[in-house]
Design an enzyme around this catalytic site. Structure first.
Site, mmCIF file in Angstrom:
data_model
loop_
_atom_site.group_PDB
_atom_site.id
_atom_site.type_symbol
_atom_site.label_atom_id
_atom_site.label_comp_id
_atom_site.label_asym_id
_atom_site.label_seq_id
_atom_site.Cartn_x
_atom_site.Cartn_y
_atom_site.Cartn_z
ATOM 1 N N ASP A 33 0.846 -1.192 0.000
ATOM 2 C CA ASP A 33 0.000 0.000 0.000
ATOM 3 C C ASP A 33 0.884 1.246 0.000
ATOM 4 O OD1 ASP A 33 -3.221 0.511 0.984
ATOM 5 O OD2 ASP A 33 -1.819 2.198 1.091
ATOM 6 N N ILE A 34 0.496 2.236 -0.779
ATOM 7 C CA ILE A 34 1.302 3.446 -0.924
ATOM 8 C C ILE A 34 1.289 4.287 0.356
ATOM 9 C CG2 ILE A 34 -0.459 5.029 -1.858
ATOM 10 C CD1 ILE A 34 1.616 5.723 -4.073
ATOM 11 N N ASN A 90 -12.884 -3.395 2.449
ATOM 12 C CA ASN A 90 -13.826 -2.281 2.580
ATOM 13 C C ASN A 90 -14.771 -2.303 1.386
ATOM 14 O OD1 ASN A 90 -12.706 -1.156 4.971
ATOM 15 N ND2 ASN A 90 -11.055 -0.245 3.769
ATOM 16 N N GLY A 96 -15.398 3.290 3.664
ATOM 17 C CA GLY A 96 -14.241 4.059 3.206
ATOM 18 C C GLY A 96 -13.568 3.496 1.977
ATOM 19 N N GLN A 97 -14.289 2.670 1.212
ATOM 20 C CA GLN A 97 -13.666 2.147 -0.016
ATOM 21 C C GLN A 97 -13.368 3.305 -0.959
ATOM 22 O OE1 GLN A 97 -15.958 -0.688 -2.347
ATOM 23 N NE2 GLN A 97 -14.238 -1.122 -3.708
ATOM 24 N N SER A 98 -12.091 3.447 -1.309
ATOM 25 C CA SER A 98 -11.693 4.582 -2.151
ATOM 26 C C SER A 98 -11.253 4.155 -3.545
ATOM 27 C CB SER A 98 -10.561 5.364 -1.471
ATOM 28 O OG SER A 98 -9.436 4.532 -1.269
ATOM 29 N N HIS A 103 -10.187 -5.283 -3.284
ATOM 30 C CA HIS A 103 -8.847 -5.500 -2.723
ATOM 31 C C HIS A 103 -8.965 -5.944 -1.278
ATOM 32 C CE1 HIS A 103 -9.980 -1.227 -2.544
ATOM 33 N NE2 HIS A 103 -9.383 -1.180 -1.365
ATOM 34 N N HIS A 105 -6.949 -5.898 2.178
ATOM 35 C CA HIS A 105 -5.818 -5.332 2.913
ATOM 36 C C HIS A 105 -5.245 -6.429 3.816
ATOM 37 C CE1 HIS A 105 -6.873 -0.924 2.319
ATOM 38 N NE2 HIS A 105 -8.057 -1.465 2.086
HETATM 39 P P1 5GP Z 1 -9.661 1.371 0.353
HETATM 40 O O1 5GP Z 1 -9.734 2.657 1.132
HETATM 41 O O2 5GP Z 1 -10.347 1.487 -0.990
HETATM 42 O O3 5GP Z 1 -10.114 0.166 1.124
HETATM 43 O O4 5GP Z 1 -8.130 1.118 0.074
HETATM 44 C C1 5GP Z 1 -7.452 1.661 -1.005
HETATM 45 C C2 5GP Z 1 -5.984 1.642 -0.658
HETATM 46 O O5 5GP Z 1 -5.254 1.852 -1.844
HETATM 47 C C3 5GP Z 1 -5.564 2.717 0.333
HETATM 48 O O6 5GP Z 1 -5.026 2.119 1.504
HETATM 49 C C4 5GP Z 1 -4.524 3.528 -0.444
HETATM 50 O O7 5GP Z 1 -3.436 3.950 0.358
HETATM 51 C C5 5GP Z 1 -4.105 2.573 -1.529
HETATM 52 N N1 5GP Z 1 -3.671 3.209 -2.748
HETATM 53 C C6 5GP Z 1 -4.300 4.217 -3.409
HETATM 54 N N2 5GP Z 1 -3.641 4.554 -4.530
HETATM 55 C C7 5GP Z 1 -2.564 3.720 -4.583
HETATM 56 C C8 5GP Z 1 -1.496 3.568 -5.545
HETATM 57 O O8 5GP Z 1 -1.399 4.252 -6.559
HETATM 58 N N3 5GP Z 1 -0.571 2.615 -5.274
HETATM 59 C C9 5GP Z 1 -0.635 1.819 -4.159
HETATM 60 N N4 5GP Z 1 0.342 0.912 -3.983
HETATM 61 N N5 5GP Z 1 -1.625 1.935 -3.248
HETATM 62 C C10 5GP Z 1 -2.579 2.867 -3.461
#
Ligand code: 5GP
Ligand code: ZN
Length: 117
Positions: A33-34, A90, A96-98, A103, A105
């Protein structure tokens, strides 16, 4: 749809966006994760574009199984097998799915509070 031209994680699968890949097989890809929320924070995704767990269909059952087994493999590979780890999916706004590509985690390397905030 098996891939989405504009999806961030599909672009990572196609290596159009760089990432630190830690595991890959025919069904799944795992990368760091970034913005890590724990010492170990890896995202495990199906190579197939599925928007989220709510969009998985019965025909995706084998892919979903592969996804979970890939997440376990990553956790073990990261040395979390003994200390423990958490798998999180998520789904939707309240969770908070972004990124709209399913995916898992994989979080570990520190004590994880329960319930989550
Ligand atoms: P969500 O909030 O959708 O459950 O998780 C999305 C995750 O993707 C977040 O933890 C965010 O830090 C990660 N993320 C977003 N953009 C990137 C990216 O370009 N590269 C990587 N490696 N992770 C990303
Ligand atoms: Zn995608």
């Amino acid at each position: 749809m098996s891939a989405d031209a504009n999806c961030l994680f599909c672009k990572i699968v196609r290596r159009e966006i760089p990432s630190t890949i830690v595991f890959e097989n025919d069904h799944a890809l795992a990368f760091r994760d970034i913005h890590p929320a724990a010492k170990t924070h890896v995202l495990v995704i199906p190579k197939k574009h599925i928007i989220g767990i709510a969009h998985a269909e019965p025909a995706d059952a084998p892919t979903m199984g592969e996804l979970l087994l890939a997440a376990r493999k990553v956790a073990e590979q990261e040395g979390l097998g003994d200390g423990g780890y958490r798998l999180v999916i998520n789904n939707g706004a309240d969770a908070g799915q972004s990124v709209l590509h399913l995916h898992v985690h994989v979080l570990g390397g520190r004590p994880l509070a329960w319930p989550p905030g």
